[in-house]
Design a protein around this motif. Structure first.
Motif, PDB file in Angstrom:
ATOM      1  N   LEU A 202       0.818  -1.207   0.000  1.00 47.21           N
ATOM      2  CA  LEU A 202       0.000   0.000   0.000  1.00 47.21           C
ATOM      3  C   LEU A 202       0.851   1.256   0.000  1.00 47.21           C
ATOM      4  O   LEU A 202       0.496   2.255  -0.650  1.00 47.21           O
ATOM      5  CB  LEU A 202      -0.916   0.001   1.234  1.00 47.21           C
ATOM      6  N   ILE A 203       1.982   1.249   0.708  1.00 49.26           N
ATOM      7  CA  ILE A 203       2.784   2.471   0.863  1.00 49.26           C
ATOM      8  C   ILE A 203       3.358   2.939  -0.478  1.00 49.26           C
ATOM      9  O   ILE A 203       3.138   4.088  -0.876  1.00 49.26           O
ATOM     10  CB  ILE A 203       3.886   2.259   1.917  1.00 49.26           C
ATOM     11  N   PRO A 204       4.096   2.087  -1.221  1.00 45.48           N
ATOM     12  CA  PRO A 204       4.571   2.573  -2.525  1.00 45.48           C
ATOM     13  C   PRO A 204       3.436   2.820  -3.524  1.00 45.48           C
ATOM     14  O   PRO A 204       3.552   3.690  -4.383  1.00 45.48           O
ATOM     15  CB  PRO A 204       5.506   1.457  -3.003  1.00 45.48           C
ATOM     16  N   ALA A 205       2.345   2.065  -3.412  1.00 46.12           N
ATOM     17  CA  ALA A 205       1.199   2.314  -4.292  1.00 46.12           C
ATOM     18  C   ALA A 205       0.598   3.680  -4.016  1.00 46.12           C
ATOM     19  O   ALA A 205       0.218   4.412  -4.946  1.00 46.12           O
ATOM     20  CB  ALA A 205       0.156   1.218  -4.102  1.00 46.12           C
ATOM     21  N   ALA A 206       0.487   4.044  -2.739  1.00 46.66           N
ATOM     22  CA  ALA A 206      -0.019   5.367  -2.376  1.00 46.66           C
ATOM     23  C   ALA A 206       0.923   6.466  -2.863  1.00 46.66           C
ATOM     24  O   ALA A 206       0.469   7.535  -3.294  1.00 46.66           O
ATOM     25  CB  ALA A 206      -0.207   5.462  -0.863  1.00 46.66           C
ATOM     26  N   ALA A 207       2.230   6.202  -2.797  1.00 45.33           N
ATOM     27  CA  ALA A 207       3.194   7.183  -3.308  1.00 45.33           C
ATOM     28  C   ALA A 207       2.992   7.393  -4.808  1.00 45.33           C
ATOM     29  O   ALA A 207       3.030   8.529  -5.304  1.00 45.33           O
ATOM     30  CB  ALA A 207       4.615   6.709  -3.028  1.00 45.33           C
ATOM     31  N   ALA A 208       2.753   6.294  -5.539  1.00 48.85           N
ATOM     32  CA  ALA A 208       2.515   6.406  -6.981  1.00 48.85           C
ATOM     33  C   ALA A 208       1.246   7.205  -7.259  1.00 48.85           C
ATOM     34  O   ALA A 208       1.221   8.082  -8.139  1.00 48.85           O
ATOM     35  CB  ALA A 208       2.402   5.013  -7.598  1.00 48.85           C
ATOM     36  N   ALA A 209       0.171   6.918  -6.514  1.00 53.62           N
ATOM     37  CA  ALA A 209      -1.085   7.643  -6.707  1.00 53.62           C
ATOM     38  C   ALA A 209      -0.939   9.115  -6.352  1.00 53.62           C
ATOM     39  O   ALA A 209      -1.554   9.982  -6.980  1.00 53.62           O
ATOM     40  CB  ALA A 209      -2.186   7.003  -5.853  1.00 53.62           C
ATOM     41  N   LEU A 210      -0.099   9.402  -5.368  1.00 53.52           N
ATOM     42  CA  LEU A 210       0.101  10.788  -4.961  1.00 53.52           C
ATOM     43  C   LEU A 210       0.845  11.570  -6.034  1.00 53.52           C
ATOM     44  O   LEU A 210       0.593  12.770  -6.232  1.00 53.52           O
ATOM     45  CB  LEU A 210       0.860  10.843  -3.639  1.00 53.52           C
ATOM     46  N   VAL A 211       1.760  10.908  -6.743  1.00 52.66           N
ATOM     47  CA  VAL A 211       2.445  11.574  -7.851  1.00 52.66           C
ATOM     48  C   VAL A 211       1.424  12.035  -8.890  1.00 52.66           C
ATOM     49  O   VAL A 211       1.552  13.115  -9.480  1.00 52.66           O
ATOM     50  CB  VAL A 211       3.487  10.631  -8.493  1.00 52.66           C
ATOM     51  N   GLY A 212       0.388  11.231  -9.088  1.00 56.50           N
ATOM     52  CA  GLY A 212      -0.684  11.608  -9.994  1.00 56.50           C
ATOM     53  C   GLY A 212      -1.773  12.417  -9.341  1.00 56.50           C
ATOM     54  O   GLY A 212      -2.825  12.645  -9.964  1.00 56.50           O
ATOM     55  N   ALA A 213      -1.548  12.849  -8.087  1.00 58.29           N
ATOM     56  CA  ALA A 213      -2.516  13.658  -7.334  1.00 58.29           C
ATOM     57  C   ALA A 213      -3.876  12.973  -7.230  1.00 58.29           C
ATOM     58  O   ALA A 213      -4.906  13.629  -7.137  1.00 58.29           O
ATOM     59  CB  ALA A 213      -2.672  15.036  -7.956  1.00 58.29           C
ATOM     60  N   PHE A 214      -3.880  11.647  -7.240  1.00 57.26           N
ATOM     61  CA  PHE A 214      -5.109  10.860  -7.166  1.00 57.26           C
ATOM     62  C   PHE A 214      -6.110  11.273  -8.246  1.00 57.26           C
ATOM     63  O   PHE A 214      -7.320  11.178  -8.038  1.00 57.26           O
ATOM     64  CB  PHE A 214      -5.749  10.971  -5.773  1.00 57.26           C
ATOM     65  N   SER A 215      -5.607  11.719  -9.387  1.00 58.14           N
ATOM     66  CA  SER A 215      -6.493  12.125 -10.478  1.00 58.14           C
ATOM     67  C   SER A 215      -5.950  11.724 -11.840  1.00 58.14           C
ATOM     68  O   SER A 215      -6.730  11.363 -12.721  1.00 58.14           O
ATOM     69  CB  SER A 215      -6.728  13.640 -10.439  1.00 58.14           C
ATOM     70  N   SER A 216      -4.660  11.784 -12.043  1.00 63.12           N
ATOM     71  CA  SER A 216      -4.050  11.460 -13.333  1.00 63.12           C
ATOM     72  C   SER A 216      -3.550  10.022 -13.343  1.00 63.12           C
ATOM     73  O   SER A 216      -2.615   9.674 -12.608  1.00 63.12           O
ATOM     74  CB  SER A 216      -2.890  12.413 -13.625  1.00 63.12           C
ATOM     75  N   LEU A 217      -4.146   9.175 -14.175  1.00 62.30           N
ATOM     76  CA  LEU A 217      -3.721   7.780 -14.260  1.00 62.30           C
ATOM     77  C   LEU A 217      -2.335   7.666 -14.904  1.00 62.30           C
ATOM     78  O   LEU A 217      -1.530   6.824 -14.513  1.00 62.30           O
ATOM     79  CB  LEU A 217      -4.742   6.973 -15.063  1.00 62.30           C
ATOM     80  N   THR A 218      -2.057   8.537 -15.868  1.00 63.01           N
ATOM     81  CA  THR A 218      -0.754   8.507 -16.538  1.00 63.01           C
ATOM     82  C   THR A 218       0.369   8.831 -15.566  1.00 63.01           C
ATOM     83  O   THR A 218       1.379   8.110 -15.489  1.00 63.01           O
ATOM     84  CB  THR A 218      -0.729   9.501 -17.707  1.00 63.01           C
ATOM     85  N   LEU A 219       0.197   9.905 -14.795  1.00 63.92           N
ATOM     86  CA  LEU A 219       1.233  10.281 -13.828  1.00 63.92           C
ATOM     87  C   LEU A 219       1.347   9.246 -12.710  1.00 63.92           C
ATOM     88  O   LEU A 219       2.427   9.053 -12.142  1.00 63.92           O
ATOM     89  CB  LEU A 219       0.928  11.660 -13.244  1.00 63.92           C
ATOM     90  N   THR A 220       0.260   8.580 -12.396  1.00 66.40           N
ATOM     91  CA  THR A 220       0.311   7.525 -11.382  1.00 66.40           C
ATOM     92  C   THR A 220       1.199   6.380 -11.850  1.00 66.40           C
ATOM     93  O   THR A 220       2.006   5.852 -11.073  1.00 66.40           O
ATOM     94  CB  THR A 220      -1.106   7.003 -11.090  1.00 66.40           C
ATOM     95  N   ILE A 221       1.058   5.987 -13.105  1.00 67.02           N
ATOM     96  CA  ILE A 221       1.920   4.932 -13.650  1.00 67.02           C
ATOM     97  C   ILE A 221       3.372   5.376 -13.635  1.00 67.02           C
ATOM     98  O   ILE A 221       4.272   4.620 -13.244  1.00 67.02           O
ATOM     99  CB  ILE A 221       1.467   4.559 -15.072  1.00 67.02           C
ATOM    100  N   VAL A 222       3.613   6.619 -14.046  1.00 61.21           N
ATOM    101  CA  VAL A 222       4.977   7.159 -14.008  1.00 61.21           C
ATOM    102  C   VAL A 222       5.508   7.158 -12.573  1.00 61.21           C
ATOM    103  O   VAL A 222       6.676   6.805 -12.335  1.00 61.21           O
ATOM    104  CB  VAL A 222       5.004   8.590 -14.586  1.00 61.21           C
ATOM    105  N   GLY A 223       4.666   7.533 -11.624  1.00 57.62           N
ATOM    106  CA  GLY A 223       5.083   7.549 -10.221  1.00 57.62           C
ATOM    107  C   GLY A 223       5.457   6.174  -9.717  1.00 57.62           C
ATOM    108  O   GLY A 223       6.459   6.017  -9.001  1.00 57.62           O
ATOM    109  N   GLY A 224       4.670   5.156 -10.071  1.00 58.87           N
ATOM    110  CA  GLY A 224       4.998   3.799  -9.657  1.00 58.87           C
ATOM    111  C   GLY A 224       6.334   3.338 -10.206  1.00 58.87           C
ATOM    112  O   GLY A 224       7.164   2.760  -9.488  1.00 58.87           O
ATOM    113  N   LEU A 225       6.574   3.600 -11.495  1.00 55.32           N
ATOM    114  CA  LEU A 225       7.850   3.224 -12.110  1.00 55.32           C
ATOM    115  C   LEU A 225       9.003   4.013 -11.504  1.00 55.32           C
ATOM    116  O   LEU A 225      10.109   3.482 -11.337  1.00 55.32           O
ATOM    117  CB  LEU A 225       7.782   3.453 -13.616  1.00 55.32           C
TER     118      LEU A 225
END
Length: 287
Positions: free
Chosen positions: A220-243
């Motif tokens: 959950l912790i790194p997944a939340a970090a990825a979602a936060l990179v996308g501001a919980f709105s941008s799916l593209t930035l979320t994928i980038v954040g996870g990578l």
């Protein structure tokens, strides 16, 4: 010190973070809930199918049961929130998922213990190998999964009547109810689909992670970090954040002196993006 090889390994983990980050973002956008129990629901459903299903069932049947169990647990949580907290704030609705997270962690410890349990071997082994660099099947599958879910969700929300209704209940729930939209039914659909996908993901990666149920929940912790990179709105930035998170963790494993910092990468990313998101308020106060 093979930095490139470590980076590829890290990106495989980052793809897993991206998948769960995408699911967290969809939940936040469509149900106004930051579902902190998202990973725990998938883990509990997947491990429940291993713990109580009779021996001898084919791997496919075990995965199906895991998906159904995860979807049922998620729907139950969604029903509780939509029934009693329908008009509450996102903070109040999300707080319920924190309690659910803690409850599922406790139950996982009681039922499954701390010993690793192998899930069905669905995607095992390398997909591509060249020199010391190996791209695993599960890493590639998780990246395709994340991109596929993001594209499908975008298409449904943009071009289908179902997407219009889902966006309506997210933006103006009361207005959508007055217009005859089945708000609770659609919200439960989202909860069930996302919960089922979580169970499927854990069933796929559980065999390669070789971890206990309780230790996998910390994804959950790194997944939340990825979602936060996308501001919980941008799916593209979320994928980038996870990578990004996974890649940084991978690179750090190449340096023995600082390899322990890899576990801090998600927390550092979370803190940095929280500070970045608050910059405007700080600057306004300063002016």
């Amino acid at each position: 010190m093979d930095i490139l090889g470590s980076l590829i390994v890290g990106l495989s983990s980052g793809a897993l973070y991206a998948v769960f980050g995408v699911l967290l973002t969809l939940m936040a956008a469509l149900t106004r809930v930051i579902n902190f129990s998202q990973v725990a629901v998938g883990v509990f459903g997947a491990y429940l199918s291993l713990r109580f299903i009779p021996v001898g069932l084919p791997d496919f049947a075990i995965v199906v049961i895991a998906v159904v169990a995860s979807a049922a647990i998620s729907c139950l949580l969604g029903w509780i929130i939509s029934t009693w907290l329908g008009e509450s704030s996102t903070t109040a609705r999300s707080a319920v998922t924190v309690a659910t997270l803690l409850g599922l962690m406790s139950l996982s410890f009681i039922l499954f213990g701390t010993r690793p349990q192998a899930n069905p071997p669905l995607l095992i082994g390398p997909l591509i190998s060249f020199g010391t660099i190996t791209v695993t099947k599960v890493g590639a599958a998780m990246l395709l999964f994340a991109v596929g879910v993001a594209i499908l969700a975008k298409a449904i929300l943009t071009w289908t009547p179902l997407g219009v209704r889902l966006r309506a209940i997210s933006d103006r729930q009361t207005a959508a109810e007055l217009m005859g939209v089945n708000v609770k039914g659609l919200q439960l659909l989202v909860w069930g689909v996302v919960g089922g996908l979580s169970g499927l993901i854990i069933s796929i990666v559980g065999n390669t992670q070789a971890s206990s149920a309780t230790s996998m929940i910390v994804l959950l912790i790194p997944a939340a970090a990825a979602a936060l990179v996308g501001a919980f709105s941008s799916l593209t930035l979320t994928i980038v954040g996870g990578l990004l998170v996974g890649g940084l963790q991978g690179v750090l494993t190449s340096f023995p002196q600082i390899t322990l910092l890899r576990d801090w990468v998600p927390l550092i990313v979370i803190v940095l993006f929280l500070l970045w998101n608050q910059r405007k308020e700080v600057w306004d106060v300063a002016r």
